[in-house]
Design a protein around this motif. Structure first.
Motif, PDB file in Angstrom:
ATOM      1  N   ILE A   1       0.822  -1.200   0.000  1.00 24.17           N
ATOM      2  CA  ILE A   1       0.000   0.000   0.000  1.00 24.17           C
ATOM      3  C   ILE A   1       0.858   1.252   0.000  1.00 24.17           C
ATOM      4  CG2 ILE A   1      -2.022  -1.021   1.081  1.00 24.17           C
ATOM      5  CD1 ILE A   1      -0.935  -0.084   3.768  1.00 24.17           C
ATOM      6  N   GLN A   2       0.291   2.309  -0.538  1.00 25.91           N
ATOM      7  CA  GLN A   2       0.962   3.603  -0.515  1.00 25.91           C
ATOM      8  C   GLN A   2      -0.082   4.631  -0.083  1.00 25.91           C
ATOM      9  OE1 GLN A   2       2.417   5.506  -4.243  1.00 25.91           O
ATOM     10  NE2 GLN A   2       4.391   5.406  -3.205  1.00 25.91           N
ATOM     11  N   PHE A   3       0.332   5.554   0.756  1.00 25.87           N
ATOM     12  CA  PHE A   3      -0.574   6.562   1.274  1.00 25.87           C
ATOM     13  C   PHE A   3       0.244   7.740   1.773  1.00 25.87           C
ATOM     14  CE2 PHE A   3       0.463   3.448   4.487  1.00 25.87           C
ATOM     15  CZ  PHE A   3       0.797   4.193   5.608  1.00 25.87           C
ATOM     16  N   ALA A   4      -0.432   8.831   2.047  1.00 29.15           N
ATOM     17  CA  ALA A   4       0.242  10.000   2.597  1.00 29.15           C
ATOM     18  C   ALA A   4      -0.298  10.267   3.992  1.00 29.15           C
ATOM     19  CB  ALA A   4       0.006  11.216   1.710  1.00 29.15           C
ATOM     20  N   ILE A   5       0.571  10.775   4.844  1.00 30.66           N
ATOM     21  CA  ILE A   5       0.172  11.313   6.138  1.00 30.66           C
ATOM     22  C   ILE A   5       0.373  12.817   6.013  1.00 30.66           C
ATOM     23  CG2 ILE A   5       0.589  11.362   8.623  1.00 30.66           C
ATOM     24  CD1 ILE A   5      -0.491   8.666   7.501  1.00 30.66           C
ATOM     25  N   ASP A   6      -0.719  13.564   6.160  1.00 30.04           N
ATOM     26  CA  ASP A   6      -0.605  15.012   5.982  1.00 30.04           C
ATOM     27  C   ASP A   6      -0.051  15.688   7.232  1.00 30.04           C
ATOM     28  OD1 ASP A   6      -2.758  15.422   7.762  1.00 30.04           O
ATOM     29  OD2 ASP A   6      -4.174  15.957   6.183  1.00 30.04           O
ATOM     30  N   ASP A   7       0.089  16.994   7.161  1.00 27.18           N
ATOM     31  CA  ASP A   7       0.720  17.735   8.253  1.00 27.18           C
ATOM     32  C   ASP A   7      -0.134  17.816   9.521  1.00 27.18           C
ATOM     33  OD1 ASP A   7      -1.171  19.482   7.260  1.00 27.18           O
ATOM     34  OD2 ASP A   7       0.231  21.118   6.880  1.00 27.18           O
ATOM     35  N   ARG A   8      -1.357  17.283   9.462  1.00 26.32           N
ATOM     36  CA  ARG A   8      -2.203  17.209  10.662  1.00 26.32           C
ATOM     37  C   ARG A   8      -2.311  15.774  11.194  1.00 26.32           C
ATOM     38  NH1 ARG A   8      -7.231  19.661   8.147  1.00 26.32           N
ATOM     39  NH2 ARG A   8      -6.147  18.820   6.374  1.00 26.32           N
ATOM     40  N   GLY A   9      -1.608  14.854  10.546  1.00 24.90           N
ATOM     41  CA  GLY A   9      -1.616  13.468  10.993  1.00 24.90           C
ATOM     42  C   GLY A   9      -2.756  12.645  10.412  1.00 24.90           C
ATOM     43  N   ASN A  10      -3.363  13.132   9.332  1.00 22.79           N
ATOM     44  CA  ASN A  10      -4.442  12.393   8.676  1.00 22.79           C
ATOM     45  C   ASN A  10      -3.892  11.510   7.573  1.00 22.79           C
ATOM     46  OD1 ASN A  10      -6.557  13.738  10.124  1.00 22.79           O
ATOM     47  ND2 ASN A  10      -6.235  15.502   8.806  1.00 22.79           N
ATOM     48  N   LEU A  11      -4.385  10.292   7.485  1.00 21.30           N
ATOM     49  CA  LEU A  11      -4.029   9.399   6.391  1.00 21.30           C
ATOM     50  C   LEU A  11      -4.899   9.776   5.198  1.00 21.30           C
ATOM     51  CD1 LEU A  11      -3.427   5.643   6.511  1.00 21.30           C
ATOM     52  CD2 LEU A  11      -5.015   6.560   4.842  1.00 21.30           C
ATOM     53  N   ILE A  12      -4.263  10.047   4.058  1.00 18.17           N
ATOM     54  CA  ILE A  12      -4.994  10.432   2.851  1.00 18.17           C
ATOM     55  C   ILE A  12      -4.425   9.696   1.645  1.00 18.17           C
ATOM     56  CG2 ILE A  12      -5.695  12.716   3.694  1.00 18.17           C
ATOM     57  CD1 ILE A  12      -3.359  13.931   2.141  1.00 18.17           C
ATOM     58  N   GLY A  13      -5.240   9.555   0.615  1.00 18.84           N
ATOM     59  CA  GLY A  13      -4.767   9.045  -0.666  1.00 18.84           C
ATOM     60  C   GLY A  13      -4.300   7.609  -0.667  1.00 18.84           C
ATOM     61  N   ALA A  14      -4.881   6.749   0.164  1.00 17.07           N
ATOM     62  CA  ALA A  14      -4.444   5.346   0.208  1.00 17.07           C
ATOM     63  C   ALA A  14      -4.749   4.654  -1.117  1.00 17.07           C
ATOM     64  CB  ALA A  14      -5.131   4.622   1.356  1.00 17.07           C
ATOM     65  N   ARG A  15      -3.789   3.858  -1.560  1.00 17.58           N
ATOM     66  CA  ARG A  15      -3.959   3.083  -2.793  1.00 17.58           C
ATOM     67  C   ARG A  15      -3.080   1.851  -2.737  1.00 17.58           C
ATOM     68  NH1 ARG A  15      -0.280   3.865  -7.181  1.00 17.58           N
ATOM     69  NH2 ARG A  15       1.553   5.017  -6.541  1.00 17.58           N
ATOM     70  N   ILE A  16      -3.368   0.899  -3.601  1.00 16.40           N
ATOM     71  CA  ILE A  16      -2.493  -0.254  -3.767  1.00 16.40           C
ATOM     72  C   ILE A  16      -1.364   0.187  -4.690  1.00 16.40           C
ATOM     73  CG2 ILE A  16      -2.293  -2.631  -4.603  1.00 16.40           C
ATOM     74  CD1 ILE A  16      -3.994  -2.326  -2.042  1.00 16.40           C
ATOM     75  N   TYR A  17      -0.143  -0.034  -4.248  1.00 20.61           N
ATOM     76  CA  TYR A  17       1.037   0.420  -4.982  1.00 20.61           C
ATOM     77  C   TYR A  17       1.098  -0.212  -6.364  1.00 20.61           C
ATOM     78  CZ  TYR A  17       5.903   1.633  -5.831  1.00 20.61           C
ATOM     79  OH  TYR A  17       7.056   2.133  -6.370  1.00 20.61           O
ATOM     80  N   ASN A  18       1.256   0.624  -7.382  1.00 27.27           N
ATOM     81  CA  ASN A  18       1.411   0.200  -8.782  1.00 27.27           C
ATOM     82  C   ASN A  18       0.242  -0.609  -9.321  1.00 27.27           C
ATOM     83  OD1 ASN A  18       3.798   1.506  -9.318  1.00 27.27           O
ATOM     84  ND2 ASN A  18       5.074  -0.241  -8.772  1.00 27.27           N
ATOM     85  N   LYS A  19      -0.991  -0.256  -8.918  1.00 27.05           N
ATOM     86  CA  LYS A  19      -2.150  -0.974  -9.442  1.00 27.05           C
ATOM     87  C   LYS A  19      -3.298   0.003  -9.652  1.00 27.05           C
ATOM     88  CE  LYS A  19      -4.458  -5.348  -9.058  1.00 27.05           C
ATOM     89  NZ  LYS A  19      -4.592  -6.565  -8.279  1.00 27.05           N
ATOM     90  N   ALA A  20      -3.942  -0.094 -10.803  1.00 22.64           N
ATOM     91  CA  ALA A  20      -5.071   0.776 -11.117  1.00 22.64           C
ATOM     92  C   ALA A  20      -6.276   0.423 -10.249  1.00 22.64           C
ATOM     93  CB  ALA A  20      -5.444   0.645 -12.590  1.00 22.64           C
ATOM     94  N   THR A  21      -7.038   1.416  -9.889  1.00 21.42           N
ATOM     95  CA  THR A  21      -8.205   1.229  -9.026  1.00 21.42           C
ATOM     96  C   THR A  21      -9.200   0.230  -9.616  1.00 21.42           C
ATOM     97  OG1 THR A  21      -7.958   3.484  -8.215  1.00 21.42           O
ATOM     98  CG2 THR A  21     -10.076   2.442  -7.842  1.00 21.42           C
ATOM     99  N   ASP A  22      -9.400   0.257 -10.922  1.00 22.13           N
ATOM    100  CA  ASP A  22     -10.374  -0.644 -11.553  1.00 22.13           C
ATOM    101  C   ASP A  22      -9.870  -2.090 -11.649  1.00 22.13           C
ATOM    102  OD1 ASP A  22      -8.478  -0.036 -13.512  1.00 22.13           O
ATOM    103  OD2 ASP A  22      -9.944   0.027 -15.134  1.00 22.13           O
ATOM    104  N   LYS A  23      -8.642  -2.348 -11.234  1.00 19.63           N
ATOM    105  CA  LYS A  23      -8.071  -3.703 -11.262  1.00 19.63           C
ATOM    106  C   LYS A  23      -7.949  -4.317  -9.864  1.00 19.63           C
ATOM    107  CE  LYS A  23      -7.119  -3.481 -15.688  1.00 19.63           C
ATOM    108  NZ  LYS A  23      -8.044  -4.052 -16.632  1.00 19.63           N
ATOM    109  N   LEU A  24      -8.468  -3.648  -8.837  1.00 22.28           N
ATOM    110  CA  LEU A  24      -8.319  -4.131  -7.457  1.00 22.28           C
ATOM    111  C   LEU A  24      -9.162  -5.380  -7.207  1.00 22.28           C
ATOM    112  CD1 LEU A  24      -8.462  -0.806  -5.415  1.00 22.28           C
ATOM    113  CD2 LEU A  24      -6.452  -2.062  -6.184  1.00 22.28           C
ATOM    114  N   THR A  25      -8.598  -6.296  -6.433  1.00 25.60           N
ATOM    115  CA  THR A  25      -9.327  -7.478  -6.004  1.00 25.60           C
ATOM    116  C   THR A  25     -10.168  -7.122  -4.767  1.00 25.60           C
ATOM    117  OG1 THR A  25      -7.601  -8.189  -4.481  1.00 25.60           O
ATOM    118  CG2 THR A  25      -7.428  -8.961  -6.779  1.00 25.60           C
ATOM    119  N   ASP A  26     -11.089  -8.000  -4.394  1.00 29.95           N
ATOM    120  CA  ASP A  26     -11.881  -7.784  -3.180  1.00 29.95           C
ATOM    121  C   ASP A  26     -10.974  -7.718  -1.951  1.00 29.95           C
ATOM    122  OD1 ASP A  26     -14.221  -7.732  -4.643  1.00 29.95           O
ATOM    123  OD2 ASP A  26     -14.726  -9.826  -4.232  1.00 29.95           O
TER     124      ASP A  26
END
Length: 109
Positions: free
Chosen positions: A44-69
């Motif tokens: 997984i890849q995601f960002a932690i913003d300057d307020r400590g919020n997790l944002i933008g989570a995604r599976i690393y190197n995989k398109a959203t429409d190709k995600l498994t359950d």
């Protein structure tokens, strides 16, 4: 340009708390899926913003429409985990992108 962060973001109470909380939120029924190609690892890849919020989570190197359950369940669990401390660079809190691999023991869920 790469900048080295003095203090990387971290999950409050550490890695064990991260895995405990992830296990609590991760909802996936392995019995409904074929044993031959059962996934047990998420990169997984995601960002932690300057307020400590997790944002933008995604599976690393995989398109959203190709995600498994399995991957969708992992992202859903991750997005519920908002207990982070922001990273620090030159005395200022900053946004930081993290890549993390999570191994799931399907026998201990």
């Amino acid at each position: 340009m790469y900048v080295f962060v003095e203090k990387m973001p971290c999950y409050k109470d550490g890695d064990m708390a991260f895995m405990t909380d992830f296990s609590k939120y991760f909802q996936y029924d392995f019995s409904l899926h074929s044993e031959d190609n059962t996934q047990t690892k998420l990169q997984i890849q995601f960002a932690i913003d300057d307020r400590g919020n997790l944002i933008g989570a995604r599976i690393y190197n995989k398109a959203t429409d190709k995600l498994t359950d399995f991957e969708k369940a992992g992202l859903k669990a991750l997005n519920l985990m908002q207990n982070w401390q922001a990273g620090v660079h030159e005395g200022k809190v900053v946004n930081v992108i993290l890549t993390k691999t999570i191994h799931i023991d399907k026998n201990n869920l």
